[in-house]
Design an enzyme around this catalytic site. Structure first.
Site, PDB file in Angstrom:
ATOM      1  N   GLU A 106     -50.582 -38.925  45.804  1.00  0.00           N
ATOM      2  CA  GLU A 106     -50.778 -37.484  46.051  1.00  0.00           C
ATOM      3  C   GLU A 106     -49.460 -36.720  46.132  1.00  0.00           C
ATOM      4  O   GLU A 106     -49.422 -35.582  46.587  1.00  0.00           O
ATOM      5  CB  GLU A 106     -51.593 -37.236  47.338  1.00  0.00           C
ATOM      6  CG  GLU A 106     -52.823 -38.115  47.507  1.00  0.00           C
ATOM      7  CD  GLU A 106     -53.770 -38.074  46.320  1.00  0.00           C
ATOM      8  OE1 GLU A 106     -53.779 -37.069  45.589  1.00  0.00           O
ATOM      9  OE2 GLU A 106     -54.497 -39.051  46.122  1.00  0.00           O
ATOM     10  N   GLU A 129     -47.966 -41.938  42.271  1.00  0.00           N
ATOM     11  CA  GLU A 129     -49.151 -41.575  41.498  1.00  0.00           C
ATOM     12  C   GLU A 129     -48.819 -40.280  40.762  1.00  0.00           C
ATOM     13  O   GLU A 129     -48.473 -40.293  39.605  1.00  0.00           O
ATOM     14  CB  GLU A 129     -50.356 -41.405  42.412  1.00  0.00           C
ATOM     15  CG  GLU A 129     -51.643 -41.186  41.643  1.00  0.00           C
ATOM     16  CD  GLU A 129     -52.803 -40.923  42.584  1.00  0.00           C
ATOM     17  OE1 GLU A 129     -53.923 -41.308  42.230  1.00  0.00           O
ATOM     18  OE2 GLU A 129     -52.600 -40.326  43.649  1.00  0.00           O
ATOM     19  N   GLU A 164     -59.066 -43.192  39.230  1.00  0.00           N
ATOM     20  CA  GLU A 164     -60.282 -42.703  39.889  1.00  0.00           C
ATOM     21  C   GLU A 164     -60.815 -41.432  39.246  1.00  0.00           C
ATOM     22  O   GLU A 164     -62.011 -41.164  39.275  1.00  0.00           O
ATOM     23  CB  GLU A 164     -60.032 -42.472  41.384  1.00  0.00           C
ATOM     24  CG  GLU A 164     -59.116 -41.319  41.739  1.00  0.00           C
ATOM     25  CD  GLU A 164     -57.664 -41.723  41.857  1.00  0.00           C
ATOM     26  OE1 GLU A 164     -56.913 -41.072  42.604  1.00  0.00           O
ATOM     27  OE2 GLU A 164     -57.275 -42.704  41.202  1.00  0.00           O
TER      28      GLU A 164
END
Length: 251
Positions: free
Chosen positions: A23, A41, A47
């Site tokens: 995040e 990330e 996802e």
């Protein structure tokens, strides 16, 4: 928030702690100053494929956009792509099983995951062998073919060895990948194991169809393999032992 992430990386470096941030904002080469930042990330990870937000071409773009800023923790290795048993809805990861193996090469990170449930791997232990074998850091990388948004094929030399690994992925269009193993050391033989989409593989209707081929290769060997829609392939190329040299040539 930018200041907080920078503070966390710097403070972790003081204590010799590695950081793999999710995040976070997209890194811009910060890992060169603070190599303890081993992964971020900082883009839509796996996802989002299940959420319906990422299309099959997404992973063919990331090496040319997000990954310029540093390693990405994409959480690859999803074998059971149908997620309705978890969500109660028709939710699935837009990929074949073979493409998930290829992501260990196309999405560079020195910290990788086997991101599925153990029981998912137990059903496909021959394919899981590639995840067990593949390295996570490299001495050399060769980009064999690529068109951003369409496909990419990468070969990487495992750190401190003469072993190579190759991974190729495609978007929503099926294609054939063709390349020569001319990056291998001349006058040496290697055992190549190819994990490819099955003849009837399809990311929507039959994502777990795959085939495995094995044989001897050299730097003159030419590889041609078919990729299904949103499919891929992965190959391990391990230096041959005297006992291996009785094996048949790769076809």
């Amino acid at each position: 928030m930018n200041n907080h992430y920078l503070y966390a990386v710097k403070k972790a470096a003081d204590y010799k702690i590695c950081v793999n941030a999710h995040e976070a904002v997209r890194p811009t080469g910060l890992c060169r100053t603070y190599p303890n930042l081993i992964g971020n990330e900082s883009a839509r990870g796996t996802e989002y494929e299940a959420f319906g937000g990422s299309k099959p071409f997404h992973t063919t773009l990331l090496p040319f956009t997000r990954q310029i800023g540093g390693p990405m923790d994409y959480t690859p290795g999803i074998f059971d792509t149908q997620l309705s048993f978890l969500t109660g809805e028709h939710s699935f990861v837009h990929t074949t099983l073979a493409k998930q193996l290829a992501l260990y090469l196309t999405m560079y990170s020195p910290l990788q995951m086997a991101a599925d449930l153990p029981e998912s791997y137990e059903r496909y232990m021959d394919a899981f062998q590639f995840i067990k074998d593949v390295a996570v850091d490299w001495d050399d990388s060769k980009y064999l073919e690529a068109e951003p948004g369409d496909y990419i094929t990468v070969a990487r030399k495992a750190k401190g060895t003469n072993n190579w690994f190759v991974g190729g992925i495609t978007d929503e269009n099926a294609r054939t990948s063709t390349f020569t193993l001319d990056f291998l050391e001349p006058r040496k033989q290697y055992v190549a194991t190819l994990y490819a989409d099955g003849k009837d593989a399809d990311y929507e209707s039959n994502p777990t169809s795959y085939q495995i081929k094995k044989g001897l290769v050299t730097n003159k060997t030419k590889i041609s393999t078919k990729l299904a829609r949103s499919g891929g392939f992965a190959m391990s190329i391990i230096e041959a032992t005297p006992a291996d040299k009785k094996m048949k040539k790769f076809k």
